[in-house]
Write a protein that holds these residues in place. Structure first.
Motif, PDB file in Angstrom:
ATOM      1  N   GLU A  61       0.849  -1.197   0.000  1.00  0.00           N
ATOM      2  CA  GLU A  61       0.000   0.000   0.000  1.00  0.00           C
ATOM      3  C   GLU A  61       0.882   1.243   0.000  1.00  0.00           C
ATOM      4  N   CYS A  62       0.552   2.192  -0.867  1.00  0.00           N
ATOM      5  CA  CYS A  62       1.356   3.401  -0.997  1.00  0.00           C
ATOM      6  C   CYS A  62       1.222   4.289   0.239  1.00  0.00           C
ATOM      7  N   THR A  63       2.361   4.703   0.779  1.00  0.00           N
ATOM      8  CA  THR A  63       2.375   5.667   1.884  1.00  0.00           C
ATOM      9  C   THR A  63       3.041   6.978   1.471  1.00  0.00           C
ATOM     10  N   GLN A  64       3.444   7.064   0.199  1.00  0.00           N
ATOM     11  CA  GLN A  64       3.971   8.306  -0.392  1.00  0.00           C
ATOM     12  C   GLN A  64       5.153   8.874   0.393  1.00  0.00           C
ATOM     13  N   ASN A  65       6.090   7.985   0.727  1.00  0.00           N
ATOM     14  CA  ASN A  65       7.257   8.455   1.475  1.00  0.00           C
ATOM     15  C   ASN A  65       8.491   7.613   1.156  1.00  0.00           C
ATOM     16  N   ALA A  66       9.580   7.939   1.804  1.00  0.00           N
ATOM     17  CA  ALA A  66      10.846   7.259   1.537  1.00  0.00           C
ATOM     18  C   ALA A  66      10.783   5.777   1.888  1.00  0.00           C
ATOM     19  N   ASP A  67      10.135   5.428   2.999  1.00  0.00           N
ATOM     20  CA  ASP A  67      10.055   4.022   3.408  1.00  0.00           C
ATOM     21  C   ASP A  67       9.349   3.167   2.353  1.00  0.00           C
ATOM     22  N   ASN A  88      -5.535   3.621   0.873  1.00  0.00           N
ATOM     23  CA  ASN A  88      -6.963   3.531   1.212  1.00  0.00           C
ATOM     24  C   ASN A  88      -7.799   2.909   0.092  1.00  0.00           C
ATOM     25  N   ALA A  89      -7.216   1.941  -0.594  1.00  0.00           N
ATOM     26  CA  ALA A  89      -7.952   1.259  -1.657  1.00  0.00           C
ATOM     27  C   ALA A  89      -9.126   0.484  -1.069  1.00  0.00           C
ATOM     28  N   ALA A  90     -10.198   0.381  -1.846  1.00  0.00           N
ATOM     29  CA  ALA A  90     -11.375  -0.371  -1.412  1.00  0.00           C
ATOM     30  C   ALA A  90     -10.996  -1.841  -1.221  1.00  0.00           C
ATOM     31  N   LEU A  91     -11.646  -2.489  -0.285  1.00  0.00           N
ATOM     32  CA  LEU A  91     -11.346  -3.895   0.005  1.00  0.00           C
ATOM     33  C   LEU A  91     -11.496  -4.754  -1.238  1.00  0.00           C
ATOM     34  N   SER A  92     -12.508  -4.471  -2.057  1.00  0.00           N
ATOM     35  CA  SER A  92     -12.737  -5.271  -3.271  1.00  0.00           C
ATOM     36  C   SER A  92     -11.536  -5.174  -4.214  1.00  0.00           C
ATOM     37  N   ARG A  93     -10.923  -3.984  -4.290  1.00  0.00           N
ATOM     38  CA  ARG A  93      -9.750  -3.826  -5.157  1.00  0.00           C
ATOM     39  C   ARG A  93      -8.545  -4.555  -4.570  1.00  0.00           C
ATOM     40  N   VAL A  94      -8.368  -4.472  -3.260  1.00  0.00           N
ATOM     41  CA  VAL A  94      -7.266  -5.201  -2.616  1.00  0.00           C
ATOM     42  C   VAL A  94      -7.427  -6.697  -2.862  1.00  0.00           C
ATOM     43  N   GLU A  95      -8.631  -7.194  -2.695  1.00  0.00           N
ATOM     44  CA  GLU A  95      -8.882  -8.624  -2.914  1.00  0.00           C
ATOM     45  C   GLU A  95      -8.614  -9.019  -4.359  1.00  0.00           C
ATOM     46  N   GLU A  96      -9.043  -8.179  -5.289  1.00  0.00           N
ATOM     47  CA  GLU A  96      -8.853  -8.480  -6.707  1.00  0.00           C
ATOM     48  C   GLU A  96      -7.373  -8.574  -7.069  1.00  0.00           C
ATOM     49  N   ILE A  97      -6.603  -7.584  -6.631  1.00  0.00           N
ATOM     50  CA  ILE A  97      -5.190  -7.532  -7.012  1.00  0.00           C
ATOM     51  C   ILE A  97      -4.372  -8.606  -6.301  1.00  0.00           C
ATOM     52  N   THR A  98      -4.580  -8.780  -5.009  1.00  0.00           N
ATOM     53  CA  THR A  98      -3.815  -9.806  -4.285  1.00  0.00           C
ATOM     54  C   THR A  98      -4.109 -11.196  -4.829  1.00  0.00           C
ATOM     55  N   ILE A 113      -6.125  -8.769   4.267  1.00  0.00           N
ATOM     56  CA  ILE A 113      -6.647 -10.042   3.775  1.00  0.00           C
ATOM     57  C   ILE A 113      -6.158 -11.182   4.661  1.00  0.00           C
ATOM     58  N   GLU A 114      -7.101 -11.991   5.145  1.00  0.00           N
ATOM     59  CA  GLU A 114      -6.715 -13.161   5.930  1.00  0.00           C
ATOM     60  C   GLU A 114      -5.921 -14.135   5.065  1.00  0.00           C
ATOM     61  N   ASN A 115      -5.032 -14.859   5.698  1.00  0.00           N
ATOM     62  CA  ASN A 115      -4.223 -15.895   5.055  1.00  0.00           C
ATOM     63  C   ASN A 115      -3.122 -15.338   4.152  1.00  0.00           C
ATOM     64  N   ILE A 116      -2.957 -14.022   4.113  1.00  0.00           N
ATOM     65  CA  ILE A 116      -1.817 -13.436   3.407  1.00  0.00           C
ATOM     66  C   ILE A 116      -0.891 -12.822   4.457  1.00  0.00           C
ATOM     67  N   PRO A 117       0.361 -13.274   4.520  1.00  0.00           N
ATOM     68  CA  PRO A 117       1.290 -12.713   5.516  1.00  0.00           C
ATOM     69  C   PRO A 117       1.380 -11.192   5.402  1.00  0.00           C
ATOM     70  N   PHE A 118       1.530 -10.541   6.565  1.00  0.00           N
ATOM     71  CA  PHE A 118       1.514  -9.079   6.613  1.00  0.00           C
ATOM     72  C   PHE A 118       2.791  -8.549   7.237  1.00  0.00           C
TER      73      PHE A 118
END
Length: 493
Positions: A61-67, A88-98, A113-118
């Motif tokens: 997820e983009c945080t628009q910074n150096a990190d 702040n992408a919509a959950l449906s978009r996060v699910e689609e892309i992941t 998303i559950e079952n995806i390491p964070f």
């Protein structure tokens, strides 16, 4: 040109040749090339410990910074694939892309998303490597390895994943570096989202050049923008036309105070209104002002310094160092020599900037690419001096009794009216001429608008065949995050 094969390899080299030079900065931190490389290398080792390996896709997820940028380069150094996601992408978009990329790890502010390491992006600094890094033991990415997948943000249908190699990113960075005539001590302010191609590619250009990138989260917090410019002695900027309009509206001519230090400003992602172009040229007469043409699939491919070259309506400049253009007909036959303003063709480009293809979409890829070219729906032609002209997308260009009218030409004139905050022009059916212009306008707050006066203004500003048949007042012109008019939405009204 240089001997390196990836942007992350450039950063590694600069960390030894100029370790104390500013590399990345934002509103909270500033990092030298040595510090960025230590962070990138250390995080790449941590990613491997988390099970990330060559070819795996890591969504961040983009945080628009150096990190955030450190994460990208660490992902690529580990051999994995960087997949950015807007904040702040919509959950449906996060699910689609992941799901599409079979995400191996998600990096962001919180698990989604559950079952995806964070991995929490706030932990990035703690993985900086403090020992001596042996460059001989590092395996840098190969040119043809996939570097990133950038997903489109279309308003209809499923997003397309544009797959780009390290060679693509490197060639794009060269287009930016050589196209802008970037100086060694360049310090560039980049407020454009780093989840999309525009901001990323300007960052790559500076990393290739060994110069400095300073990130801001847009331009609406204008005091912070000017504070960053002053703190880091910014010498260049990367803006969307919508960014520039905001700066003008909130600060007037304040940019003109930087006329003696601003080397260049590059704009892209949407056409620049003629009014803003003239305004910018007036307050920054010595600054190189570039308008870049391109797409995520084949970006930064053509550029024009409109402070140097004026009077060429519809001109998008000449090809960048790693691009070649031709004009083709509907059957993709080369008609470069015969295409004109009255009989345009479709622009097509080739070069090492062209994407590998659409992720897991071979049919879409074949439809867009063939014989080393990416084919667009942009109507245009090339003149005898090699300047390229773009009239607009086929579906947007208005065919008024055989005369091709670019909606941007009408919009540019309408923007000069004092009561107009924004506008958009689309084709509408006309029984006599086939098509005619339809104009949507959004008025400035408390504007003194008179319909008869406005029509009289249009008669003096536009040719007879470009007069809108219908004028409709709406609250707001629909635009994408980077300022592009969403004409399809207007056509549905």
């Amino acid at each position: 040109m240089t001997k390196y094969q990836s942007i992350v390899e450039c950063i590694a080299s600069h960390s030894y040749n100029q370790p104390d030079k500013l590399c990345l900065a934002d509103s909270k931190k500033a990092l030298t090339y040595k510090e960025v490389w230590s962070n990138v290398y250390g995080l790449s080792l941590h990613l491997k410990d988390l099970g990330v390996s060559k070819g795996d896709c890591v969504v961040i997820e983009c945080t628009q910074n150096a990190d955030y940028m450190i994460c990208e380069f660490a992902i690529q150094l580990s051999g994995a694939v960087f997949v950015p996601l807007e904040k702040n992408a919509a959950l449906s978009r996060v699910e689609e892309i992941t799901s599409d990329v079979e995400c191996k790890l998600y990096i962001g502010k919180k698990p989604v998303i559950e079952n995806i390491p964070f991995m929490d992006i706030k932990t990035v600094p703690q993985f900086a490597f403090e020992g001596v890094i042996n460059m001989d033991e590092i395996v840098f990415p190969e040119p043809d390895d996939t570097a990133e997948i950038l997903f489109s943000t279309g308003t209809t249908g499923k997003s397309k994943g544009i797959e780009l190699s390290h060679m693509n990113d490197f060639a794009l960075a060269e287009n930016v570096k050589y196209g802008t005539k970037m100086k060694e001590d360049n310090v560039e302010l980049i407020p454009m989202p780093l989840s999309h191609s525009h901001g990323l590619r300007r960052t790559y250009g500076n990393m290739l050049n060994g110069s400095s990138a300073v990130f801001s989260n847009g331009v609406t917090l204008l005091k912070q923008v000017f504070d960053l410019m002053n703190k880091y002695n910014v010498t260049s900027m990367d803006l969307a036309p919508s960014n520039l309009s905001i700066i003008f509206k909130l600060s007037g001519d304040k940019l003109g105070e930087y006329a003696d230090v601003m080397d260049y400003i590059q704009l892209g992602s949407a056409p620049l209104p003629e009014e803003d172009k003239v305004h910018l040229s007036r307050i920054l007469p010595k600054t190189r002002l570039y308008n870049f043409y391109g797409s995520t699939e084949a970006g930064c491919s053509c550029l024009l310094d409109f402070n140097e070259t004026s009077g060429k309506k519809g001109c998008i400049g000449k090809p960048a160092v790693n691009a070649e253009f031709i004009v083709v007909d509907e059957n993709r036959n080369d008609i470069t020599a015969t295409a004109t303003l009255d009989e345009p063709g479709f622009l097509a480009s080739s070069g090492p900037i062209n994407m590998k293809g659409y992720w897991n979409e071979p049919e879409l890829t074949a439809d867009a690419m063939a014989d080393g070219f990416i084919y667009t729906k942009d109507l245009g032609y090339i003149d005898e001096e090699g300047y390229i002209y773009m009239l607009g997308r086929k579906d947007d260009v208005i065919n008024y009794g055989g005369v091709k009218i670019a909606p941007e030409e009408i919009e540019g004139q309408v923007h000069t009216h004092p009561a107009i905050a924004d506008c958009a022009c689309i084709p509408m059916k006309d029984e006599l001429m086939g098509q005619a212009p339809k104009l949507f306008i959004a008025l400035k707050k408390d504007a003194d608008y008179d319909a008869k006066e406005f029509k009289a203004f249009l008669k003096t500003a536009l040719d007879a065949n470009k007069q809108p048949k219908v004028i409709e007042i709406i609250d707001e012109i629909p635009r994408t995050f980077n300022g592009k008019i969403q004409r399809k939405k207007l056509m549905e009204q």
